[in-house]
Design a protein around this motif. Structure first.
Motif, mmCIF file in Angstrom:
data_model
loop_
_atom_site.group_PDB
_atom_site.id
_atom_site.type_symbol
_atom_site.label_atom_id
_atom_site.label_comp_id
_atom_site.label_asym_id
_atom_site.label_seq_id
_atom_site.Cartn_x
_atom_site.Cartn_y
_atom_site.Cartn_z
ATOM 1 N N THR A 140 -10.386 -1.787 7.676
ATOM 2 C CA THR A 140 -10.746 -2.955 8.492
ATOM 3 C C THR A 140 -9.570 -3.917 8.582
ATOM 4 O OG1 THR A 140 -12.985 -2.714 7.727
ATOM 5 C CG2 THR A 140 -12.426 -4.846 8.660
ATOM 6 N N TRP A 141 -8.904 -4.122 7.462
ATOM 7 C CA TRP A 141 -7.761 -5.046 7.408
ATOM 8 C C TRP A 141 -6.679 -4.604 8.397
ATOM 9 C CZ3 TRP A 141 -2.744 -3.776 6.061
ATOM 10 C CH2 TRP A 141 -1.861 -4.855 5.941
ATOM 11 N N ALA A 142 -6.331 -3.323 8.389
ATOM 12 C CA ALA A 142 -5.272 -2.821 9.274
ATOM 13 C C ALA A 142 -5.698 -2.947 10.737
ATOM 14 C CB ALA A 142 -4.958 -1.363 8.929
ATOM 15 N N LEU A 143 -6.963 -2.639 11.015
ATOM 16 C CA LEU A 143 -7.450 -2.740 12.397
ATOM 17 C C LEU A 143 -7.439 -4.192 12.866
ATOM 18 C CD1 LEU A 143 -10.339 -0.134 12.144
ATOM 19 C CD2 LEU A 143 -8.243 0.102 13.507
ATOM 20 N N ASN A 144 -7.799 -5.100 11.962
ATOM 21 C CA ASN A 144 -7.760 -6.537 12.317
ATOM 22 C C ASN A 144 -6.332 -6.980 12.624
ATOM 23 O OD1 ASN A 144 -10.486 -6.703 12.016
ATOM 24 N ND2 ASN A 144 -10.438 -7.695 10.001
ATOM 25 N N CYS A 145 -5.367 -6.494 11.838
ATOM 26 C CA CYS A 145 -3.957 -6.837 12.095
ATOM 27 C C CYS A 145 -3.564 -6.366 13.490
ATOM 28 C CB CYS A 145 -3.019 -6.159 11.094
ATOM 29 S SG CYS A 145 -3.157 -6.755 9.427
ATOM 30 N N MET A 146 -3.975 -5.140 13.840
ATOM 31 C CA MET A 146 -3.614 -4.585 15.156
ATOM 32 C C MET A 146 -4.250 -5.398 16.273
ATOM 33 S SD MET A 146 -1.578 -2.107 14.567
ATOM 34 C CE MET A 146 -1.475 -1.024 15.980
ATOM 35 N N ASN A 147 -5.502 -5.784 16.068
ATOM 36 C CA ASN A 147 -6.209 -6.553 17.085
ATOM 37 C C ASN A 147 -5.570 -7.933 17.271
ATOM 38 O OD1 ASN A 147 -8.225 -6.928 18.992
ATOM 39 N ND2 ASN A 147 -9.510 -8.019 17.522
ATOM 40 N N LYS A 148 -5.222 -8.575 16.148
ATOM 41 C CA LYS A 148 -4.629 -9.921 16.211
ATOM 42 C C LYS A 148 -3.341 -9.913 17.034
ATOM 43 C CE LYS A 148 -6.091 -11.996 11.983
ATOM 44 N NZ LYS A 148 -5.681 -12.008 10.596
ATOM 45 N N ILE A 149 -2.522 -8.888 16.792
ATOM 46 C CA ILE A 149 -1.250 -8.803 17.523
ATOM 47 C C ILE A 149 -1.506 -8.629 19.017
ATOM 48 C CG2 ILE A 149 0.499 -6.979 17.981
ATOM 49 C CD1 ILE A 149 1.498 -9.102 16.073
ATOM 50 N N GLN B 291 4.100 -0.206 12.233
ATOM 51 C CA GLN B 291 5.245 0.170 11.389
ATOM 52 C C GLN B 291 5.420 -0.802 10.220
ATOM 53 O OE1 GLN B 291 7.935 0.542 14.676
ATOM 54 N NE2 GLN B 291 7.926 2.785 14.567
ATOM 55 N N GLN B 292 5.074 -2.070 10.486
ATOM 56 C CA GLN B 292 5.134 -3.076 9.409
ATOM 57 C C GLN B 292 4.098 -2.759 8.319
ATOM 58 O OE1 GLN B 292 7.428 -5.778 9.549
ATOM 59 N NE2 GLN B 292 6.860 -5.719 7.384
ATOM 60 N N ILE B 293 2.895 -2.403 8.753
ATOM 61 C CA ILE B 293 1.830 -2.051 7.793
ATOM 62 C C ILE B 293 2.298 -0.872 6.936
ATOM 63 C CG2 ILE B 293 -0.509 -1.041 7.654
ATOM 64 C CD1 ILE B 293 -1.250 -2.769 10.129
ATOM 65 N N TYR B 294 2.947 0.072 7.580
ATOM 66 C CA TYR B 294 3.463 1.272 6.916
ATOM 67 C C TYR B 294 4.493 0.890 5.841
ATOM 68 C CZ TYR B 294 5.474 6.041 6.797
ATOM 69 O OH TYR B 294 5.917 7.279 6.425
ATOM 70 N N GLN B 295 5.473 0.074 6.270
ATOM 71 C CA GLN B 295 6.534 -0.324 5.323
ATOM 72 C C GLN B 295 6.001 -1.202 4.200
ATOM 73 O OE1 GLN B 295 9.704 -2.289 7.434
ATOM 74 N NE2 GLN B 295 10.087 -0.429 8.598
ATOM 75 N N ASP B 296 5.081 -2.099 4.570
ATOM 76 C CA ASP B 296 4.499 -2.979 3.542
ATOM 77 C C ASP B 296 3.799 -2.152 2.475
ATOM 78 O OD1 ASP B 296 5.453 -5.150 4.892
ATOM 79 O OD2 ASP B 296 3.521 -5.794 5.707
ATOM 80 N N ASP B 297 3.145 -1.064 2.906
ATOM 81 C CA ASP B 297 2.463 -0.218 1.930
ATOM 82 C C ASP B 297 3.477 0.413 0.975
ATOM 83 O OD1 ASP B 297 -0.036 1.069 0.974
ATOM 84 O OD2 ASP B 297 1.080 2.883 1.463
ATOM 85 N N GLN B 298 4.574 0.896 1.546
ATOM 86 C CA GLN B 298 5.614 1.491 0.684
ATOM 87 C C GLN B 298 6.145 0.464 -0.318
ATOM 88 O OE1 GLN B 298 8.139 2.894 4.004
ATOM 89 N NE2 GLN B 298 7.952 4.912 3.057
ATOM 90 N N ASN B 299 6.444 -0.746 0.185
ATOM 91 C CA ASN B 299 7.025 -1.774 -0.688
ATOM 92 C C ASN B 299 6.030 -2.233 -1.750
ATOM 93 O OD1 ASN B 299 9.317 -1.634 0.829
ATOM 94 N ND2 ASN B 299 8.784 -3.383 2.134
ATOM 95 N N ALA B 300 4.782 -2.469 -1.309
ATOM 96 C CA ALA B 300 3.767 -2.966 -2.254
ATOM 97 C C ALA B 300 3.544 -1.954 -3.370
ATOM 98 C CB ALA B 300 2.469 -3.250 -1.515
ATOM 99 N N ASN B 301 3.488 -0.671 -3.007
ATOM 100 C CA ASN B 301 3.258 0.359 -4.025
ATOM 101 C C ASN B 301 4.351 0.363 -5.074
ATOM 102 O OD1 ASN B 301 1.001 1.264 -2.744
ATOM 103 N ND2 ASN B 301 2.029 2.928 -1.676
ATOM 104 N N ARG B 302 5.592 0.290 -4.605
ATOM 105 C CA ARG B 302 6.698 0.347 -5.570
ATOM 106 C C ARG B 302 6.700 -0.884 -6.474
ATOM 107 N NH1 ARG B 302 7.668 3.809 -2.045
ATOM 108 N NH2 ARG B 302 8.883 5.683 -2.453
ATOM 109 N N LYS B 303 6.409 -2.034 -5.868
ATOM 110 C CA LYS B 303 6.392 -3.256 -6.685
ATOM 111 C C LYS B 303 5.267 -3.212 -7.707
ATOM 112 C CE LYS B 303 8.259 -6.711 -3.566
ATOM 113 N NZ LYS B 303 7.828 -7.611 -2.519
#
Ligand code: MRU
Length: 348
Positions: free
Chosen positions: A97-106, A127-139
């Protein structure tokens, strides 16, 4: 390095078909939204962060026939229906839901622009959601690894590794990070009935990484805790609400109760987009029910008489009082959760 589970390539979603693991590593190329909906429902792609990313790119697939000749009304009507259909595939993981809301907002923010520009902005958002997931996981993996002592005996439930995210993982990511830091570890892996995410996916990922691991059936966890010195439990989350109650794979709650009884710390590891502060407590989280055949025919043959009644919730709620701490990319949240969660989420 752990595998990359999902990618956007050549206007298609490329993802590992997880239903074929551990015997076959097969990548699906998806260019139709219908195929993606089926893949999410059938758990070809699964795990809260991974389905969030899949949903974001799925919106782009659903809009691909539109260009500047499309009327704005048609575009936005289709967007709304698309979001509803993707959201309905799996109700529990808030990341979807969060990702879909981000897409809708944009899309709404750029609604005065041409369809080409709106779609470009939506692609950048995905692509931002994708990268954020990679970064958040590593952190969060690095932060969580500091809670894992050397020579640790760890128990986990359901798959939370690279396969449940874009790559690397959450709860299992903390294990990868501790292993990479040179700590000696041993994992007790719950099989995770009915769909065996532990047996099929965790064992595959842990073996690939060369991490010592032992598979157990879910109902063996109490005995293992009583017999072996388990240092900690660590699992992921599909939704964490304002008071800290956490939805995760069915069987997580039982593991948390067992951990409390045996005085073993019980950690949740999840990125901050797994929090849903609109809900005050866990009993308000919608729980997905799965089809009976996943239990009655789970091993490729009938294991119960025809006509048996079956109840198959895919997730359960672990009450906050059973949780020692929640590990996020912004830091470790400890009780009292209601206050600590709000403070943590406000951090940049
Ligand atoms: O039904 P699944 O396999 O999608 O369930 C997955 C889980 O419960 C995971 O623990 C959760 O999504 C976190 S994944 C990082």
């Amino acid at each position: 390095m752990p595998v990359t589970t999902i990618a956007w390539h050549d206007n298609k979603i490329r993802l590992i078909d997880q239903t074929r693991l551990p015997t076959e590593l097969f990548y699906l190329e998806i260019d139709e939204v219908e195929t993606l909906l089926e893949a999410i429902v059938k758990l070809r792609v699964r795990g809260a962060p991974a389905i969030g990313v899949a949903a974001a790119f799925g919106v782009l697939l659903g809009l691909r026939q539109f260009d500047d000749s499309t009327s704005r009304t048609v575009f936005f009507t289709e967007l709304e229906s698309l979001i509803r259909r993707i959201k309905n595939t799996r109700p529990t993981a808030i990341n979807l839901t969060w990702a879909l809301n981000c897409m809708n907002k944009i899309a709404q923010r750029y609604q005065q622009e041409s369809i080409t520009i709106i779609k470009e902005k939506m692609l950048q958002q995905a692509q931002q959601i994708y990268q954020d997931d990679q970064n958040a996981n590593r952190k969060l993996a690095k932060i969580g690894s500091s809670l894992i002592p050397d020579d640790a005996q760890i128990i986990t439930h359901c798959n939370t590794g690279a396969l449940a995210t874009v790559d690397y993982g959450t709860a299992l990511g903390t294990v990868f990070s501790a292993h990479a830091a040179g700590k000696k570890l041993h994992l007790w892996v719950d099989e995770t009935r009915p769909l065996l995410q532990g047996a099929r996916l965790n064992m595959w990922e842990l073996q690939n990484e060369g991490i010592d691991c032992t598979l157990i059936c879910d109902n063996m966890a109490a005995f293992v805790m009583a017999q072996h010195k388990i240092d900690l439990c660590i699992v992921g989350a599909d939704r964490i609400v304002a008071n800290g109650d956490t939805a995760n794979k069915i069987g997580t709650y039982s593991l948390a109760v067992l951990a409390k009884f045996h005085q073993i710390p019980f950690y949740i590891a999840a990125p901050t987009n797994t929090f849903d502060l609109t809900l005050s407590q866990g009993d308000k989280i919608p729980i997905e029910n799965r089809g009976a055949e996943e239990i009655t025919n789970g091993f490729g043959r009938r294991t119960t008489p025809e006509g048996s009644k079956v109840f198959s919730p895919a997730f359960d709620i672990t009450p906050a009082e059973l949780i020692t701490a929640i590990i996020t990319e912004k830091g470790v949240i400890r009780p009292p959760f209601a206050v600590a969660i709000r403070l943590q989420l406000k951090k940049p």
